[in-house]
Design an enzyme around this catalytic site. Structure first.
Site, PDB file in Angstrom:
ATOM      1  N   GLU A 108     -23.333  25.134  32.592  1.00 20.02           N
ATOM      2  CA  GLU A 108     -23.171  26.556  32.931  1.00 20.02           C
ATOM      3  C   GLU A 108     -24.306  27.419  32.406  1.00 20.02           C
ATOM      4  O   GLU A 108     -24.550  28.520  32.920  1.00 20.02           O
ATOM      5  CB  GLU A 108     -21.825  27.085  32.415  1.00 20.02           C
ATOM      6  CG  GLU A 108     -21.721  27.272  30.915  1.00 20.02           C
ATOM      7  CD  GLU A 108     -21.269  26.019  30.181  1.00 20.02           C
ATOM      8  OE1 GLU A 108     -20.841  26.149  29.016  1.00 20.02           O
ATOM      9  OE2 GLU A 108     -21.358  24.928  30.764  1.00 20.02           O
ATOM     10  N   CYS A 162     -19.247  18.866  27.409  1.00 12.74           N
ATOM     11  CA  CYS A 162     -19.405  18.802  25.957  1.00 12.74           C
ATOM     12  C   CYS A 162     -18.195  18.095  25.334  1.00 12.74           C
ATOM     13  O   CYS A 162     -18.040  16.893  25.472  1.00 12.74           O
ATOM     14  CB  CYS A 162     -19.624  20.199  25.386  1.00 12.74           C
ATOM     15  SG  CYS A 162     -20.286  20.200  23.707  1.00 12.74           S
ATOM     16  N   HIS A 169     -24.295  21.604  28.438  1.00  9.82           N
ATOM     17  CA  HIS A 169     -23.531  22.671  29.084  1.00  9.82           C
ATOM     18  C   HIS A 169     -24.231  23.100  30.374  1.00  9.82           C
ATOM     19  O   HIS A 169     -25.166  23.901  30.350  1.00  9.82           O
ATOM     20  CB  HIS A 169     -23.415  23.879  28.153  1.00  9.82           C
ATOM     21  CG  HIS A 169     -22.447  23.700  27.031  1.00  9.82           C
ATOM     22  ND1 HIS A 169     -21.169  24.212  27.069  1.00  9.82           N
ATOM     23  CD2 HIS A 169     -22.555  23.051  25.849  1.00  9.82           C
ATOM     24  CE1 HIS A 169     -20.536  23.899  25.950  1.00  9.82           C
ATOM     25  NE2 HIS A 169     -21.359  23.191  25.189  1.00  9.82           N
TER      26      HIS A 169
END
Length: 538
Positions: free
Chosen positions: A497, A384, A495
């Site tokens: 994750e 990001c 993102h």
């Protein structure tokens, strides 16, 4: 529908989220379909505007919902995809009730906490519990509900009342309450003390909820006499008292619960004995054993604003963390020892990670970290803002645009290589970022940003050697950057994750760790073999 409610007592931070996730995983291993709901008693309508220091890192769902991180635990443990409605907050409930009141839905009645708020909570739970989240049709078998906060908190009272009514509404055999509590060990005395849990259970019972199972957090397993005392004074069967003692990592918790027959106690309360099978956790057990035998650390320097929170990565690695501000030249003058230590940590790392973030504090330190990784061929991943930082650094160092910047940090920069997204809002912060691809039913990755790489400068970057290897469906939004001349220099606007799973880690994180440990070629070769095998099967 069967319901399992997880509450917490004595103190916050006991691990209710991991406990609830582990319970869900255990029930799923028994062959049941499981969904989850997290209740947060704060007045915010979602977690989007809260600092990670206040409430932990925000988690983003496929539908763009900005929710509590515990929903990330649920998704990762259960391999499911939840919705924004799976996170209930006080703000959401009151907002829905007030909207109904303005529409005249209550026929002129005085709107009160009981019954209007408590009814809204119950209806919300029943509605959301029916939403399939595992890719199959029809509702799940069991809904695991976690009530945030600690029993006795004022803000939790409407939810406690609603859940007490709800347990009566769904009836015996359809509701199981698991209370997570603390059994501390006083160093002076050296014994496990049950009084805090006794008081917590007494308070819970006084509010109309009776725990069926106690999950007791302690440094070591509970002694038999302690369990007997808890059973006697808390009115909970001895076989329904579980001990959640300290373990090397959270992957052990489901195994700890299984070994204590937690599934049998839950299935008995839910009248599912004979319906569910014995839990199959072979894959989970194997993964946990592999983690336990890993002894060679991979040192990742995470250069970001919230490096004190180990919640950012769903990966298992030992990291060395360099504070971004400490890398800047001003620190060299004001605190030379701190400056030297930060750079020693960075230079001693096997890889560099620059995560997401907001605001201009420490941006120069992040740029210096990206520059160091690029010039010294150190594996780098920017997520990001981290990707935007890499672009700014490249513009300054390679393109020679020394004042290149993001308009987030320097609105009047003459070389805006990162710009504000045209559809964003500069006045309303909650829920105004790009959080997904509109309302499409399929979302490849999850986003949380308001700024993006300036598409008008892309050709200039690519001519200088920075490749934009991933773009959105329009081709106008830059999603992934890569430096082909570097062993591993990657940035992602999304993102990774948010969609990474214990058994299916994000390719970008896997690549970073593999490159940092010298295993990238082997991982890529294995991937190509698996891909070729899959194509042959097709």
């Amino acid at each position: 529908m069967k319901y399992v409610l997880v509450t917490g007592g004595v103190v916050s931070g006991l691990g209710k989220g991991v406990t609830a996730s582990s319970i869900g995983l255990l029930l799923k291993a028994c062959g049941l379909r499981v969904t989850s709901i997290k209740i947060d008693p704060y007045l915010n309508t979602d977690a989007g505007t809260m600092s990670p220091f206040e409430h932990g890192e925000v988690f983003v769902l496929d539908d763009g919902g900005e929710v509590d991180l515990d929903l990330g635990n649920y998704e990762r443990f259960l391999d499911i995809k939840l919705t924004r409605d799976n996170n209930i907050t006080t703000g959401k409930i009151y907002q829905s009730v007030l909207d109904n009141e303005r529409k005249g839905d209550y026929l002129g009645k005085t709107v009160q906490v009981v019954p209007h708020i408590t009814d809204a909570i119950q209806k919300w739970i029943e509605r959301v519990a029916l939403i399939p989240v595992d890719g199959k049709e029809g509702p799940a078998d069991v809904c695991v509900i976690e009530l945030g906060g600690t029993i006795g908190d004022i803000e939790s009272m409407p939810f406690i009342e609603a859940l007490g009514q709800f347990s009566y509404h769904v009836g015996p055999g359809n509701f199981c309450l698991i209370h997570v509590s603390l059994v501390p060990v006083l160093n002076v005395v050296g014994e496990q003390k049950t009084k805090p849990t006794q008081h917590s259970v007494r308070g819970l019972r006084g509010l109309g909820l009776t725990p069926n199972i106690l999950a007791c957090r302690s440094t070591k397993a509970l002694k038999d006499n302690v369990m007997a005392k808890l059973s006697q004074f808390c009115h909970v069967a001895a076989e329904n008292i579980l001990t959640l003692y300290d373990v090397p990592n959270i992957w052990h918790i489901p195994l700890l619960l299984r070994d204590q027959k937690a599934h049998e106690a839950i299935l008995k309360e839910l009248n599912l004995i004979g319906v569910a099978r014995e839990p199959d956790l072979q894959e989970w057990t194997a993964r946990t054993r592999v983690y336990d035998i890993l002894h060679e650390p991979v040192r990742i320097a995470m250069v970001g604003k919230y490096t004190g929170l180990f919640r950012f990565l769903p990966l298992c690695f030992e990291g060395s963390f360099a504070c971004f501000c400490d890398l800047e030249d001003v620190t060299a003058k004001e605190a030379p020892d701190v400056y030297k230590n930060a750079w020693d940590l960075l230079k001693g790392s096997d890889g560099v990670l620059v995560p997401g973030g907001f605001g201009d504090r420490g941006v120069q330190g992040k740029i210096l970290a990206a520059k160091y990784a690029r010039e010294n061929k150190v594996p780098f991943l920017g997520v990001c803002l981290g990707m935007q930082i890499a672009v700014i650094e490249f513009a300054r160092s390679v393109l020679g645009l020394h004042d290149a910047n993001s308009t987030e940090f320097e609105p009047e920069t003459s070389h805006p290589c990162v710009i504000f997204m045209p559809e964003g809002s500069k006045t309303h912060m909650g829920g105004t970022m790009r959080l997904g691809y509109n309302n499409d039913s399929f979302v490849d990755e999850r986003h949380r940003h308001r700024y993006e790489v300036n598409p008008n400068m892309v050709q200039q970057f690519e001519n200088a050697g920075l490749s934009f290897v991933g773009r959105d469906e329009t081709g106008q939004r830059m999603e992934i950057i890569e430096l082909p001349s570097h062993p591993y220099f990657v940035g992602a606007q999304f993102h990774p994750e948010f969609k990474s799973r214990p058994g299916k880690p994000s390719a970008l994180f896997l690549g970073l760790i593999a490159a940092a440990s010298g295993q990238l070629d082997a991982v890529l070769q294995n991937f190509m073999v698996m891909r070729a095998s899959y194509c042959q099967m097709e």
